[in-house]
Write a protein that holds these residues in place. Structure first.
Motif, PDB file in Angstrom:
ATOM      1  N   SER A 195       0.762  -1.147   0.111  1.00  0.00           N
ATOM      2  CA  SER A 195       0.019  -0.021   0.209  1.00  0.00           C
ATOM      3  C   SER A 195       0.892   1.258  -0.050  1.00  0.00           C
ATOM      4  O   SER A 195       0.532   2.231  -0.662  1.00  0.00           O
ATOM      5  CB  SER A 195      -0.992   0.017   1.196  1.00  0.00           C
ATOM      6  N   ARG A 196       1.777   1.153   0.771  1.00  0.00           N
ATOM      7  CA  ARG A 196       2.845   2.240   0.642  1.00  0.00           C
ATOM      8  C   ARG A 196       3.611   2.572  -0.845  1.00  0.00           C
ATOM      9  O   ARG A 196       3.738   3.707  -1.284  1.00  0.00           O
ATOM     10  CB  ARG A 196       3.997   2.393   1.930  1.00  0.00           C
ATOM     11  N   CYS A 197       3.898   1.475  -1.293  1.00  0.00           N
ATOM     12  CA  CYS A 197       4.501   1.571  -2.694  1.00  0.00           C
ATOM     13  C   CYS A 197       3.510   2.345  -3.670  1.00  0.00           C
ATOM     14  O   CYS A 197       3.853   3.117  -4.496  1.00  0.00           O
ATOM     15  CB  CYS A 197       4.900   0.220  -2.936  1.00  0.00           C
ATOM     16  N   VAL A 198       2.146   1.935  -3.539  1.00  0.00           N
ATOM     17  CA  VAL A 198       1.306   2.397  -4.437  1.00  0.00           C
ATOM     18  C   VAL A 198       0.960   3.894  -3.830  1.00  0.00           C
ATOM     19  O   VAL A 198       0.992   4.526  -4.913  1.00  0.00           O
ATOM     20  CB  VAL A 198      -0.212   1.815  -4.194  1.00  0.00           C
ATOM     21  N   PHE A 233       3.082   6.113  -2.879  1.00  0.00           N
ATOM     22  CA  PHE A 233       4.420   6.855  -3.281  1.00  0.00           C
ATOM     23  C   PHE A 233       4.488   6.847  -4.814  1.00  0.00           C
ATOM     24  O   PHE A 233       5.601   7.176  -5.234  1.00  0.00           O
ATOM     25  CB  PHE A 233       5.575   6.472  -2.603  1.00  0.00           C
ATOM     26  N   HIS A 234       3.708   5.922  -5.543  1.00  0.00           N
ATOM     27  CA  HIS A 234       3.937   5.805  -7.111  1.00  0.00           C
ATOM     28  C   HIS A 234       5.196   5.127  -7.561  1.00  0.00           C
ATOM     29  O   HIS A 234       5.877   5.726  -8.418  1.00  0.00           O
ATOM     30  CB  HIS A 234       3.655   6.940  -7.702  1.00  0.00           C
ATOM     31  N   VAL A 235       5.906   4.498  -6.477  1.00  0.00           N
ATOM     32  CA  VAL A 235       7.190   3.838  -6.962  1.00  0.00           C
ATOM     33  C   VAL A 235       7.064   2.968  -8.448  1.00  0.00           C
ATOM     34  O   VAL A 235       6.031   2.391  -8.391  1.00  0.00           O
ATOM     35  CB  VAL A 235       7.841   3.030  -5.880  1.00  0.00           C
ATOM     36  N   ASP A 236       8.058   3.163  -9.021  1.00  0.00           N
ATOM     37  CA  ASP A 236       8.179   2.334 -10.204  1.00  0.00           C
ATOM     38  C   ASP A 236       8.594   0.921 -10.100  1.00  0.00           C
ATOM     39  O   ASP A 236       8.623   0.088 -10.976  1.00  0.00           O
ATOM     40  CB  ASP A 236       9.086   2.991 -11.352  1.00  0.00           C
ATOM     41  N   GLY A 237       9.284   0.532  -9.037  1.00  0.00           N
ATOM     42  CA  GLY A 237       9.972  -0.517  -8.437  1.00  0.00           C
ATOM     43  C   GLY A 237      10.571  -0.737  -7.391  1.00  0.00           C
ATOM     44  O   GLY A 237      10.569   0.416  -6.551  1.00  0.00           O
TER      45      GLY A 237
END
Length: 338
Positions: A112-115, A117-121
């Protein structure tokens, strides 16, 4: 000033401005020049969030030190790998963002945190007692690369050294120097890396036809120096010592050497010691530490290129196993020691 205002001033749509800012070719040169002149006159610069919405890419890479017992950013082996990874990702146009797990080990998640912050990978650094959240991230659509951690998701891959070859090189070196009574100091049983090195060590001992003594195998709580010291103390208190010891990390080896010295034992005259990683400190200890060098720069560069290819759909994951090298120093040198 925002992209909507720029579009109004130029008499075009917001999507046209976005295309021009991202170098799309399907916009007339006249329109492109008019919009660029307005952008220059107004000094408009899109925010990162606006760029992300427009391009669907943030150029951010999440960095995760996995596990309830993680190696942290100060670990001398992983910090070198991460520096190499950071430099290569920078060349490829990406920045890093670090995620903490201290407040949500039992209940939160990385996905959920990766989503958010919109991380690419993501690059995931191996730890011990792995959280379920790592598995969830691995199985997601976010590209992930593990370092010393086998990931199996459809958008995942990993890099690591050949742990069985590491152990084999150690046993061969011990054998050629005349050592036959071999011991081992590893991390906790929850560590896949320690378990692989121990399994490879046992296999190599047996392949040389040597006697395996389980009483000469000891384990700590992690890969750090205090664990090596405590494990060596237990071997010393048992009243029976091997002539040579392989420690699953350099820091474990340095802890073992400290305990041996406190008991008046000489290295390698009484007990020879080999570590693993070839951290910088190995060159400056007394005695200097014989070890297995993991190619930290190569691991970092490979991790960066693999993640870049996953992000850009140029590969489907996979793995790279990097060959280790024996580095001979004073703690188990080239002379015949019996």
């Amino acid at each position: 000033m925002n992209i909507k205002k720029i579009a109004e001033m130029a008499g075009v749509s917001v999507s046209t401005v976005s295309k021009i800012m991202n170098n799309y070719s399907d916009v007339s040169e006249k329109t492109k020049q008019r919009v660029l002149e307005i952008i220059e006159q107004t000094g408009y610069s899109p925010s990162n969030s606006a760029k992300t919405l427009a391009t669907k890419k943030s150029n951010l890479i999440g960095v995760i030190f996995a596990g309830e017992l993680n190696v942290e950013i100060t670990h001398p082996f992983f910090v070198e790998v991460l520096n190499s990874f950071k430099k290569q990702m920078g060349v490829l146009g990406y920045d890093l963002i670090f995620f903490s797990n201290e407040k949500f080990i039992s209940g939160g998640d990385y996905l959920s945190r990766c989503v958010h912050f919109h991380v690419d990978g993501c690059v995931i650094i191996s730890g011990e007692k792995m959280e379920p959240a790592i598995h969830d991230l691995d199985m997601s659509s976010i590209p992930c690369i593990g370092v010393d951690l086998e990931l199996k998701g459809r958008k995942s891959g990993y890099v690591m050294s050949d742990n069985f070859q590491i152990a084999s090189k150690v046993v061969e070196h011990f054998y050629l120097l005349g050592y036959r009574e071999l011991g081992f100091i590893g991390s906790t049983g929850d560590s896949d890396i320690s378990n692989q090195r121990e399994a490879g060590y046992i296999k190599a001992i047996e392949s040389f036809g040597l006697t395996l003594n389980p009483n000469w195998f000891a384990h700590g709580d992690d890969f750090f120096e205090p664990s090596g010291y405590a494990a060596m103390q237990r071997l010393l208190e048992s009243g029976s010592l091997p002539r040579a010891i392989f420690a699953a990390s350099d820091l474990l080896a340095l802890g073992a050497i400290r305990a041996l010295k406190e008991h008046g034992l000489r290295i390698p005259e009484d007990v020879a010691v080999i570590g693993c990683d070839d951290i910088e400190a190995c060159k400056y200890t007394s005695p200097t530490l014989t070890t297995i060098r993991q190619n930290k720069e190569r691991l970092g560069v490979l991790a960066a290129h693999m993640l870049f290819d996953l992000i850009n759909n140029q590969s489907e994951g996979g793995s790279f196993v990097v060959e280790p090298a024996l580095i001979i120093r004073e703690s188990c040198g080239s002379g015949l020691n019996r």
